[in-house]
Scaffold this motif. Sequence first.
Motif, PDB file in Angstrom:
ATOM      1  N   TRP A 211       0.818  -1.219   0.000  1.00 53.76           N
ATOM      2  CA  TRP A 211       0.000   0.000   0.000  1.00 53.76           C
ATOM      3  C   TRP A 211       0.844   1.258   0.000  1.00 53.76           C
ATOM      4  O   TRP A 211       0.391   2.325  -0.397  1.00 53.76           O
ATOM      5  CB  TRP A 211      -0.948   0.015   1.205  1.00 53.76           C
ATOM      6  N   SER A 440     -16.382   6.739  -1.712  1.00 58.35           N
ATOM      7  CA  SER A 440     -15.203   6.560  -0.865  1.00 58.35           C
ATOM      8  C   SER A 440     -13.947   6.563  -1.733  1.00 58.35           C
ATOM      9  O   SER A 440     -13.995   6.219  -2.914  1.00 58.35           O
ATOM     10  CB  SER A 440     -15.305   5.253  -0.088  1.00 58.35           C
ATOM     11  N   TYR A 442     -11.685   4.521  -1.716  1.00 60.62           N
ATOM     12  CA  TYR A 442     -11.387   3.144  -2.157  1.00 60.62           C
ATOM     13  C   TYR A 442     -11.973   2.872  -3.548  1.00 60.62           C
ATOM     14  O   TYR A 442     -11.353   2.214  -4.378  1.00 60.62           O
ATOM     15  CB  TYR A 442     -11.953   2.126  -1.161  1.00 60.62           C
ATOM     16  N   ARG A 446      -9.838   1.862  -6.849  1.00 64.39           N
ATOM     17  CA  ARG A 446     -10.095   0.651  -7.652  1.00 64.39           C
ATOM     18  C   ARG A 446     -10.224   1.002  -9.135  1.00 64.39           C
ATOM     19  O   ARG A 446      -9.670   0.320 -10.000  1.00 64.39           O
ATOM     20  CB  ARG A 446     -11.384  -0.046  -7.179  1.00 64.39           C
ATOM     21  N   GLU A 485     -15.096   9.002   6.286  1.00 67.69           N
ATOM     22  CA  GLU A 485     -15.903   8.755   7.485  1.00 67.69           C
ATOM     23  C   GLU A 485     -15.002   8.642   8.699  1.00 67.69           C
ATOM     24  O   GLU A 485     -13.836   8.307   8.576  1.00 67.69           O
ATOM     25  CB  GLU A 485     -16.664   7.434   7.333  1.00 67.69           C
ATOM     26  N   LEU A 489      -8.282   9.632  14.110  1.00 68.43           N
ATOM     27  CA  LEU A 489      -7.540   8.537  14.750  1.00 68.43           C
ATOM     28  C   LEU A 489      -7.366   7.388  13.750  1.00 68.43           C
ATOM     29  O   LEU A 489      -8.354   6.902  13.192  1.00 68.43           O
ATOM     30  CB  LEU A 489      -8.320   8.054  15.986  1.00 68.43           C
ATOM     31  N   PHE A 490      -6.148   6.981  13.509  1.00 71.72           N
ATOM     32  CA  PHE A 490      -5.773   5.906  12.561  1.00 71.72           C
ATOM     33  C   PHE A 490      -6.894   5.588  11.566  1.00 71.72           C
ATOM     34  O   PHE A 490      -7.572   4.566  11.688  1.00 71.72           O
ATOM     35  CB  PHE A 490      -5.348   4.640  13.313  1.00 71.72           C
ATOM     36  N   ASN A 491      -7.032   6.430  10.586  1.00 71.86           N
ATOM     37  CA  ASN A 491      -8.148   6.322   9.654  1.00 71.86           C
ATOM     38  C   ASN A 491      -7.663   6.047   8.224  1.00 71.86           C
ATOM     39  O   ASN A 491      -7.319   6.967   7.475  1.00 71.86           O
ATOM     40  CB  ASN A 491      -8.951   7.630   9.698  1.00 71.86           C
ATOM     41  N   PRO A 492      -7.627   4.763   7.830  1.00 69.45           N
ATOM     42  CA  PRO A 492      -7.073   4.404   6.523  1.00 69.45           C
ATOM     43  C   PRO A 492      -7.795   5.046   5.339  1.00 69.45           C
ATOM     44  O   PRO A 492      -7.168   5.318   4.314  1.00 69.45           O
ATOM     45  CB  PRO A 492      -7.213   2.883   6.474  1.00 69.45           C
ATOM     46  N   GLY A 493      -9.083   5.280   5.469  1.00 64.61           N
ATOM     47  CA  GLY A 493      -9.806   5.924   4.376  1.00 64.61           C
ATOM     48  C   GLY A 493      -9.287   7.335   4.131  1.00 64.61           C
ATOM     49  O   GLY A 493      -9.058   7.759   2.995  1.00 64.61           O
TER      50      GLY A 493
ATOM     51  N   ASP B  12     -11.342   1.876  20.379  1.00 62.62           N
ATOM     52  CA  ASP B  12     -10.053   2.536  20.600  1.00 62.62           C
ATOM     53  C   ASP B  12      -9.483   2.135  21.959  1.00 62.62           C
ATOM     54  O   ASP B  12      -9.870   1.115  22.517  1.00 62.62           O
ATOM     55  CB  ASP B  12     -10.216   4.054  20.473  1.00 62.62           C
ATOM     56  N   ASP B  33      -7.464 -10.286   3.178  1.00 64.37           N
ATOM     57  CA  ASP B  33      -8.323  -9.923   2.035  1.00 64.37           C
ATOM     58  C   ASP B  33      -9.715  -9.569   2.527  1.00 64.37           C
ATOM     59  O   ASP B  33     -10.343  -8.623   2.039  1.00 64.37           O
ATOM     60  CB  ASP B  33      -8.443 -11.089   1.040  1.00 64.37           C
ATOM     61  N   GLN B  39     -13.007  -2.920   4.633  1.00 69.74           N
ATOM     62  CA  GLN B  39     -12.496  -1.548   4.557  1.00 69.74           C
ATOM     63  C   GLN B  39     -12.937  -0.860   3.254  1.00 69.74           C
ATOM     64  O   GLN B  39     -13.389   0.280   3.269  1.00 69.74           O
ATOM     65  CB  GLN B  39     -10.973  -1.636   4.578  1.00 69.74           C
ATOM     66  N   GLY B  40     -12.829  -1.564   2.164  1.00 70.39           N
ATOM     67  CA  GLY B  40     -13.083  -0.971   0.849  1.00 70.39           C
ATOM     68  C   GLY B  40     -14.557  -0.817   0.521  1.00 70.39           C
ATOM     69  O   GLY B  40     -14.920  -0.050  -0.362  1.00 70.39           O
ATOM     70  N   HIS B  41     -15.423  -1.573   1.201  1.00 66.36           N
ATOM     71  CA  HIS B  41     -16.842  -1.563   0.831  1.00 66.36           C
ATOM     72  C   HIS B  41     -17.781  -1.195   1.960  1.00 66.36           C
ATOM     73  O   HIS B  41     -18.899  -0.757   1.713  1.00 66.36           O
ATOM     74  CB  HIS B  41     -17.253  -2.921   0.266  1.00 66.36           C
ATOM     75  N   PRO B  44     -14.820   2.370   5.764  1.00 71.45           N
ATOM     76  CA  PRO B  44     -13.539   2.872   5.235  1.00 71.45           C
ATOM     77  C   PRO B  44     -12.523   3.245   6.319  1.00 71.45           C
ATOM     78  O   PRO B  44     -11.334   3.341   6.018  1.00 71.45           O
ATOM     79  CB  PRO B  44     -13.947   4.106   4.424  1.00 71.45           C
ATOM     80  N   ASP B  45     -12.984   3.443   7.551  1.00 70.74           N
ATOM     81  CA  ASP B  45     -12.000   3.833   8.573  1.00 70.74           C
ATOM     82  C   ASP B  45     -11.555   2.652   9.432  1.00 70.74           C
ATOM     83  O   ASP B  45     -10.944   2.843  10.483  1.00 70.74           O
ATOM     84  CB  ASP B  45     -12.542   4.984   9.436  1.00 70.74           C
ATOM     85  N   LEU B  46     -11.837   1.422   9.005  1.00 70.94           N
ATOM     86  CA  LEU B  46     -11.367   0.247   9.758  1.00 70.94           C
ATOM     87  C   LEU B  46      -9.831   0.238   9.790  1.00 70.94           C
ATOM     88  O   LEU B  46      -9.179   0.173   8.743  1.00 70.94           O
ATOM     89  CB  LEU B  46     -11.881  -1.043   9.103  1.00 70.94           C
ATOM     90  N   ALA B  47      -9.277   0.306  10.989  1.00 72.72           N
ATOM     91  CA  ALA B  47      -7.814   0.415  11.111  1.00 72.72           C
ATOM     92  C   ALA B  47      -7.165  -0.971  11.141  1.00 72.72           C
ATOM     93  O   ALA B  47      -7.460  -1.792  12.005  1.00 72.72           O
ATOM     94  CB  ALA B  47      -7.456   1.210  12.360  1.00 72.72           C
ATOM     95  N   VAL B  48      -6.290  -1.202  10.167  1.00 70.27           N
ATOM     96  CA  VAL B  48      -5.566  -2.468  10.020  1.00 70.27           C
ATOM     97  C   VAL B  48      -4.156  -2.123   9.577  1.00 70.27           C
ATOM     98  O   VAL B  48      -3.986  -1.284   8.699  1.00 70.27           O
ATOM     99  CB  VAL B  48      -6.179  -3.342   8.892  1.00 70.27           C
ATOM    100  N   ARG B  49      -3.147  -2.766  10.158  1.00 70.10           N
ATOM    101  CA  ARG B  49      -1.788  -2.596   9.617  1.00 70.10           C
ATOM    102  C   ARG B  49      -1.494  -3.712   8.647  1.00 70.10           C
ATOM    103  O   ARG B  49      -1.820  -4.863   8.917  1.00 70.10           O
ATOM    104  CB  ARG B  49      -0.753  -2.680  10.749  1.00 70.10           C
ATOM    105  N   TRP B  50      -0.857  -3.374   7.535  1.00 68.48           N
ATOM    106  CA  TRP B  50      -0.372  -4.417   6.629  1.00 68.48           C
ATOM    107  C   TRP B  50       0.653  -3.796   5.698  1.00 68.48           C
ATOM    108  O   TRP B  50       0.733  -2.575   5.575  1.00 68.48           O
ATOM    109  CB  TRP B  50      -1.518  -5.018   5.816  1.00 68.48           C
ATOM    110  N   ILE B  96      -4.751   0.962  19.924  1.00 71.00           N
ATOM    111  CA  ILE B  96      -4.872   2.315  19.377  1.00 71.00           C
ATOM    112  C   ILE B  96      -6.256   2.449  18.765  1.00 71.00           C
ATOM    113  O   ILE B  96      -7.067   3.245  19.189  1.00 71.00           O
ATOM    114  CB  ILE B  96      -3.777   2.599  18.331  1.00 71.00           C
ATOM    115  N   LYS B  97      -6.498   1.627  17.755  1.00 65.58           N
ATOM    116  CA  LYS B  97      -7.832   1.624  17.157  1.00 65.58           C
ATOM    117  C   LYS B  97      -8.043   0.310  16.401  1.00 65.58           C
ATOM    118  O   LYS B  97      -7.149  -0.132  15.674  1.00 65.58           O
ATOM    119  CB  LYS B  97      -7.980   2.799  16.196  1.00 65.58           C
ATOM    120  N   VAL B 100      -5.293  -2.169  15.272  1.00 57.80           N
ATOM    121  CA  VAL B 100      -3.961  -1.564  15.381  1.00 57.80           C
ATOM    122  C   VAL B 100      -3.589  -1.340  16.854  1.00 57.80           C
ATOM    123  O   VAL B 100      -4.354  -0.734  17.600  1.00 57.80           O
ATOM    124  CB  VAL B 100      -3.898  -0.227  14.609  1.00 57.80           C
TER     125      VAL B 100
END
Lengths: 573, 243
Positions: A211, A440, A442, A446, A485, A489-493, B12, B33, B39-41, B44-50, B96-97, B100
């Motif tokens: 990523w 979004s 994402y 895509r 959204e 705080l740690f918000n990947p979007g 959190d 996956d 996260q993608g659908h 969107p703010d689901l915190a995951v490290r990868w 953290i969240k 994560v």
Amino acid sequence: MTANYETREHDVLIIGAGGAGLRASLEALAQGASVGVVCKSLLGKAHTVMAEGGIAAAMANVDTADNWKTHFRDTMRGGKLLNNWRMAQLHAQESPDRVRELEQWGALFDRTETGDILQRAFGGHTFKRLCHVGDRTGLEMIRTLQDRGVQQGIDVYMECTVTRLLTDGGRVAGAFAYWRESGRLIVFKAKSIVIATGGIGKAWRVTSNSWEYTGDGMALAYEAGAELMDMEFVQFHPTGMVWPPGVQGILVTEAVRGEGGILRNKLGERFMEKYDPKRMELSTRDVVARSIYTEVKEGRGTEHGGAYLDISQKPAEYVKKKLPSMYHQFKELADVDITKGPMEVGPTCHYVMGGIRVGAETAESTVPGLFAAGEAAAGLHGANRLGGNSLSDLLVFGRRAGLAAAQHAKQVSAPSIDTAQIEQSERELLAPFSNTGVESPYAVHRDLQEVMQNLVGIFRAEEDLKKALVELGKLKARAAKAGVEGSRLFNPGWHLSYDLKSMLTISEAVTHSALARKESRGAHSRIDFPNLDSLWEKKQNIIVRENGAMQRRENPVEEMPAELKQVLAEDKS
Amino acid sequence: MSEATLRVFRGDSNSGQTVDYPVPVAPGMVVLDALHYVQGHLVPDLAVRWNCKAGKCGSCSAEVNGRPRLTCKTRMDDLPQDQPITVLPMKSFPRIKDLVTDVSWNYRVNRKIPAFEPRPGTNWKISQLDVDRVQEFRKCIECFLCQNVCHVLREHDMKEQFAGPRFFVRVAGLDMHPLDGRNRAALLKNELGLGLCNITKCCTEVCPEEIHITDNAIIPLKERVVDEFYDPLTMLFRKIRGK
């Protein structure tokens, strides 16, 4: 100044903590500079960790005839002569010392019978040249560099993203960033900045990249006025996994072919005989990737649209010892035992040869105080990179960038920070939270990946590239409105909404350059212009921001000095 | 295409609960996956490290159905799909969240360990046998799953006194480097708290790199400390010399 952000000051700020960034930081530190390293992930997780095959260096431990001249020649030929010849020379001359230095810092490589560093064969290299440890060379390299860095006292800012370079009258003054964890803002003051952020693969759907590979560093440099060069040269690694769907694109190291792996189509034909009978599987990556693609396109592909790669003719114990992570990867993710049967492989977007235009000796960009090294910089690899030349690139030019950045910092006065730039950066960064768009980031990402995959892939055509530019325009408009959204705080979007901007900028640069280069050279293959054009051998494609818009120019390639021409001509094979 | 339910921790450092998400399951799909699908659908703010998604970087550690795993190497078809698949953050580190956690403590511990220092006058000749011997420890990807399950850290939270299995593996990788000239026995005993490990082998069980942490790293290091500090002859010798 507002109190919305914390401020840190360093002589040299390094953006990116892979091999190039860490090597640069060690050198800058050795010069007495105070050094900060910013990285988007945790320390030690950068893409260097994925490098498998080895570090190319003409140490002549296995093939005693090897020397820098042959390495130089291989690199230039692999790059279809578009390489910056001075960089190719420095790289070939200095990489053995860089490998030895790594060893002295504690890296352990596989050995020859006489106790020296073992070297393996790789595509496009005349001799056995890749110093390696099994198929996890990158991990050994990054651990060695990171542990030394930590011991020597670099300050590492982990999970921190730079979104803008701050400038002071045309020179570098610092960087604006945010902590991914808390969403808080941070401003770095620095006299020199080294961009070591790697590549851009995440703009394609099938990629070996993580990523992080969103072209941030190149976009940052471009926005700050630096020139990008030869962006059309994107390397598709011939062997990525193709099945099952979830693992599509994950890298299958070239070391499989280096250790004797054979490519076949579904008819059982060893098809490389047709495309490069001399070098076969160990041809350069551009050739092997196109060959597999062509086999599949003409109906000779495997069940899941790839080619077979087979190493099972070698003893099982040998395969497990030399390719342990490949053995586990296929066993665990694809239910394939590579000691017993073939793997299914196909091209995957892997690397970009283009990048920030830099001077060969100093790695300095066209913006004073801004340096770049590794994949983010252009020049060394020309139109196509040889396997193994990337890790050595990181070491050779990471060191040079760190050295020049520290020297530059000693010579210049402290720049002043323009708060208007900071305020603007803050507004831009936080804008997605107030966007009302329902889409979004994402979804936009895509669609971007589909556009680049389908229209700016291995084979290109004018019509597709023009269509891609139109699509990229639409995607930019969508990205500007995409909403976010949740909180900071740690918000990947939210994180993606910034990364997306970089990917769009860089995708546009790649597409513009690809459209302009009306020839096929190295990794850039035009269906409508299938041959090399000697005029284009003398030109670099430059992308630069002027009056707020992306402009393309052509730069003449500097003439190679006679002694290097001589070196190139010495061997006609 | 079948469907599974992913039951993911959302929250959190203060509070949180698991939330169920429906995910379509494709052949060969891994838990990471599925998290990316969510996260993608869906959120969107689901915190995951990868990072690498190939088991090489050790970023995506979590507890899947109660077992500490790399989510990129945990296949959906290896898990029962008639019940929700539970994905929780690593328990031993501050949240953290969502998935994560704050693993910065590990980086602070690492700073205590002096790097490789070659023995004076070395000629840099090494035999492959010596490389093979130490290889095991150097393939650690720092996923911190061993730290997560170690009861000294997980149950007793002795992070100030105890470095944890990851860092014993690191010391083993340095100590057994054929050319390393440092002695780290006092560090192991006094600062890294090696003695607190009572070799229950939980760390070994969860290591995705299949490093025999207890047998090959911790026990030999314990022996080294014993030789150095508790060997009766050495102790007597020290007493006589007044050291």
